[in-house]
Motif scaffolding. Sequence first.
Motif, PDB file in Angstrom:
ATOM      1  N   LEU A 186      52.245  26.559  46.889  1.00 23.39           N
ATOM      2  CA  LEU A 186      51.865  27.964  46.976  1.00 23.39           C
ATOM      3  C   LEU A 186      52.507  28.762  45.845  1.00 23.39           C
ATOM      4  N   PHE A 187      53.758  28.454  45.533  1.00 21.90           N
ATOM      5  CA  PHE A 187      54.446  29.125  44.426  1.00 21.90           C
ATOM      6  C   PHE A 187      53.698  28.916  43.113  1.00 21.90           C
ATOM      7  N   LEU A 188      53.312  27.675  42.871  1.00 21.40           N
ATOM      8  CA  LEU A 188      52.577  27.389  41.649  1.00 21.40           C
ATOM      9  C   LEU A 188      51.223  28.093  41.632  1.00 21.40           C
ATOM     10  N   SER A 189      50.561  28.161  42.791  1.00 18.07           N
ATOM     11  CA  SER A 189      49.252  28.820  42.862  1.00 18.07           C
ATOM     12  C   SER A 189      49.374  30.312  42.579  1.00 18.07           C
ATOM     13  N   VAL A 190      50.369  30.949  43.208  1.00 16.16           N
ATOM     14  CA  VAL A 190      50.560  32.387  42.994  1.00 16.16           C
ATOM     15  C   VAL A 190      50.917  32.669  41.546  1.00 16.16           C
ATOM     16  N   ALA A 191      51.832  31.883  40.986  1.00 17.38           N
ATOM     17  CA  ALA A 191      52.204  32.087  39.592  1.00 17.38           C
ATOM     18  C   ALA A 191      51.007  31.887  38.665  1.00 17.38           C
ATOM     19  N   GLY A 192      50.209  30.845  38.954  1.00 17.72           N
ATOM     20  CA  GLY A 192      49.021  30.621  38.128  1.00 17.72           C
ATOM     21  C   GLY A 192      48.009  31.737  38.253  1.00 17.72           C
ATOM     22  N   LEU A 193      47.805  32.238  39.495  1.00 16.61           N
ATOM     23  CA  LEU A 193      46.861  33.331  39.700  1.00 16.61           C
ATOM     24  C   LEU A 193      47.331  34.594  38.986  1.00 16.61           C
ATOM     25  N   ALA A 194      48.617  34.898  39.102  1.00 19.10           N
ATOM     26  CA  ALA A 194      49.140  36.081  38.414  1.00 19.10           C
ATOM     27  C   ALA A 194      49.001  35.943  36.901  1.00 19.10           C
ATOM     28  N   ALA A 195      49.307  34.749  36.395  1.00 25.62           N
ATOM     29  CA  ALA A 195      49.166  34.537  34.955  1.00 25.62           C
ATOM     30  C   ALA A 195      47.710  34.683  34.517  1.00 25.62           C
ATOM     31  N   ALA A 196      46.783  34.143  35.330  1.00 26.36           N
ATOM     32  CA  ALA A 196      45.366  34.255  34.981  1.00 26.36           C
ATOM     33  C   ALA A 196      44.910  35.707  35.006  1.00 26.36           C
ATOM     34  N   LEU A 197      45.354  36.458  36.038  1.00 27.17           N
ATOM     35  CA  LEU A 197      44.966  37.856  36.117  1.00 27.17           C
ATOM     36  C   LEU A 197      45.531  38.651  34.937  1.00 27.17           C
ATOM     37  N   LEU A 198      46.790  38.402  34.595  1.00 29.73           N
ATOM     38  CA  LEU A 198      47.383  39.078  33.443  1.00 29.73           C
ATOM     39  C   LEU A 198      46.648  38.714  32.157  1.00 29.73           C
ATOM     40  N   LEU A 199      46.260  37.459  32.048  1.00 28.85           N
ATOM     41  CA  LEU A 199      45.531  37.038  30.855  1.00 28.85           C
ATOM     42  C   LEU A 199      44.187  37.745  30.765  1.00 28.85           C
ATOM     43  N   ILE A 200      43.497  37.859  31.914  1.00 26.57           N
ATOM     44  CA  ILE A 200      42.203  38.547  31.925  1.00 26.57           C
ATOM     45  C   ILE A 200      42.376  40.019  31.549  1.00 26.57           C
ATOM     46  N   VAL A 201      43.386  40.660  32.150  1.00 27.92           N
ATOM     47  CA  VAL A 201      43.631  42.070  31.843  1.00 27.92           C
ATOM     48  C   VAL A 201      43.975  42.241  30.363  1.00 27.92           C
ATOM     49  N   ALA A 202      44.797  41.337  29.834  1.00 26.73           N
ATOM     50  CA  ALA A 202      45.159  41.426  28.422  1.00 26.73           C
ATOM     51  C   ALA A 202      43.939  41.248  27.525  1.00 26.73           C
ATOM     52  N   ILE A 203      43.067  40.292  27.876  1.00 25.91           N
ATOM     53  CA  ILE A 203      41.868  40.062  27.063  1.00 25.91           C
ATOM     54  C   ILE A 203      40.961  41.288  27.093  1.00 25.91           C
ATOM     55  N   LEU A 204      40.756  41.852  28.302  1.00 23.05           N
ATOM     56  CA  LEU A 204      39.908  43.042  28.406  1.00 23.05           C
ATOM     57  C   LEU A 204      40.506  44.212  27.629  1.00 23.05           C
ATOM     58  N   ALA A 205      41.837  44.386  27.725  1.00 19.73           N
ATOM     59  CA  ALA A 205      42.480  45.479  26.983  1.00 19.73           C
ATOM     60  C   ALA A 205      42.333  45.276  25.476  1.00 19.73           C
ATOM     61  N   VAL A 206      42.496  44.033  25.020  1.00 20.18           N
ATOM     62  CA  VAL A 206      42.348  43.765  23.586  1.00 20.18           C
ATOM     63  C   VAL A 206      40.921  44.043  23.130  1.00 20.18           C
ATOM     64  N   LEU A 207      39.939  43.605  23.939  1.00 23.37           N
ATOM     65  CA  LEU A 207      38.549  43.865  23.575  1.00 23.37           C
ATOM     66  C   LEU A 207      38.264  45.361  23.526  1.00 23.37           C
ATOM     67  N   LEU A 208      38.807  46.083  24.501  1.00 24.66           N
ATOM     68  CA  LEU A 208      38.581  47.535  24.528  1.00 24.66           C
ATOM     69  C   LEU A 208      39.242  48.210  23.335  1.00 24.66           C
ATOM     70  N   ILE A 209      40.464  47.776  23.018  1.00 21.85           N
ATOM     71  CA  ILE A 209      41.153  48.368  21.862  1.00 21.85           C
ATOM     72  C   ILE A 209      40.415  48.043  20.571  1.00 21.85           C
ATOM     73  N   ARG A 210      39.905  46.817  20.462  1.00 15.76           N
ATOM     74  CA  ARG A 210      39.149  46.463  19.264  1.00 15.76           C
ATOM     75  C   ARG A 210      37.902  47.328  19.127  1.00 15.76           C
ATOM     76  N   ARG A 211      37.249  47.562  20.272  1.00 15.67           N
ATOM     77  CA  ARG A 211      36.067  48.418  20.214  1.00 15.67           C
ATOM     78  C   ARG A 211      36.447  49.843  19.815  1.00 15.67           C
ATOM     79  N   TYR A 212      37.536  50.344  20.386  1.00 11.84           N
ATOM     80  CA  TYR A 212      37.964  51.690  20.048  1.00 11.84           C
ATOM     81  C   TYR A 212      38.408  51.761  18.585  1.00 11.84           C
ATOM     82  N   THR A 213      39.049  50.696  18.109  1.00  9.20           N
ATOM     83  CA  THR A 213      39.453  50.654  16.705  1.00  9.20           C
ATOM     84  C   THR A 213      38.233  50.708  15.796  1.00  9.20           C
ATOM     85  N   ALA A 214      37.176  50.011  16.216  1.00  4.10           N
ATOM     86  CA  ALA A 214      35.946  50.072  15.431  1.00  4.10           C
ATOM     87  C   ALA A 214      35.386  51.491  15.409  1.00  4.10           C
TER      88      ALA A 214
END
Length: 501
Positions: free
Chosen positions: A191-219
């Motif tokens: 369960l510890f590994l699952s929660v850590a993996g889920l949190a890491a995946a969610l953070l990765l998704i949020v980071a990717i979306l934020a980067v895409l949004l910033i790139r669009r705004y930069t454009a």
Amino acid sequence: MVRVRLKLPSSEGRVARWLVVFMTLGFIALAAAAIAIGWITVRNRTYTAEILHTQDVRQAIATLQIQMEQSETARRGYILAGKPLFATAYARSAGNLVPSIRKLRHLTRDNPRQGARLDLIEPRFVQLRALRTQSMTLVASGRIAEAQRRFAVDASVPLMRGIRYRTQAMAADEVRLLAIRTERQERTSALFLSVAGLAAALLLIVAILAVLLIRRYTADLAASRDSLRTLNETLEEQVVERTADLSRANEEIQRFAYIVSHDLRSPLVNVMGFTAELATAAGPLAELVDRAEAEAPHILTEDARLAAREDLPEAIGFIRTSTQKMDRLINAILKLAREGRRTIAPEHIDPAQLVDTIVGAMQHIVDDRAAVVRVERPMPGIVTDRLALEQILSNLIENATKYLKPGRPGEIVVKGHTERGRVVLSVVDNGRGIDPRDHQRVFDLFRRSGAQDQPGEGIGLAHVRALAYRLGGTIDVQSTLGDGATFRLNLPTHMTIQDAA
């Protein structure tokens, strides 16, 4: 002064909102993961402690079993051979049995089943220890045959078998508990590994979306920067074109003002002339009515008498009042038009000295109205047109002395300070004040506020605002009814000939 405003991408606010959303989601994910991992860690620590405890119990059971077997073996060897070596081995192992049983009792105090088994083991151990002590005493006294005979018939074998059976049951129960607790720990770790993996995946998704949004705004910002560069390249041409348009518009407005004023003044002069002739003719007419009333009253009607003595003079008076008011309005329009055509001549001015000159010129008005004008020094120097600034301050100070509150001595304060690289001159009074709804209206042409008990046509403040605009500044008012008013004139510190143009 030319100001250029670049319209940023309309998505700027939306980008900011989405970034806040993503950051909030990331924070929530981190918080949830931290809480979950903390809870899992606590549970895992608990399960680990239980596993270690089970291992300790198993070790204690095994130690007790070994000591029981060693003591029994040493006893039997001493009975058969009678050698002191066996007596020493028995004493060493038998001496550890009681502490081992106490330790096992302490470790299993949280397990009622194991405690019940110990309750059955301890009486048997007491009986077995008594039989062993008897056998060891007989052999030590040289009565080996008697010891052997009693050993053959005593209950030590059944007692030992019962103790062995129950310690084996205790060990089996601890093996079962160890399997259960180990499985719990493994599930917690998964369960510890699952929660850590889920949190890491969610953070990765949020980071990717934020980067895409910033790139669009930069454009979008890059596109805006290109637009700004293009605008700057053509700015000079636009400024020249707009200046020419404004100059033409200003000339048209001034020409229109002169034409309108001239066209209005021509019929107005005629009306005023004919009004004077009517007033002149009204005198002989009134004399004729008086003579007719004295010599032949029967030929004079009441309507004729009222027309000659009241209606005609009253109508002529109304006409004169209206024409005089219209004449003042036309003169005001001409004054505003002439002010727009006058050439501005910037020079260094000490506002405090200028106010002293203004107050000195109107001191008789100030005294007649029972007011006091005070100048707060020091005041910042300014480079601007002296005549325009004098007209503005004269109008504001005169208005302050005109609109005093009855029953309260008038006090007018003129002060100045610098604010954001500009000079702010304030005229503060304790007069009747201005309704907040009329703060902008009082600067409009022919518009007045409050009781109309003072002479005026609503031209002064409009003229003041026009002059302030020509000097590159603004004017506003802060006031409430009954608490006085503060007029703030905001001007550039150094006005140049180019700014005036």
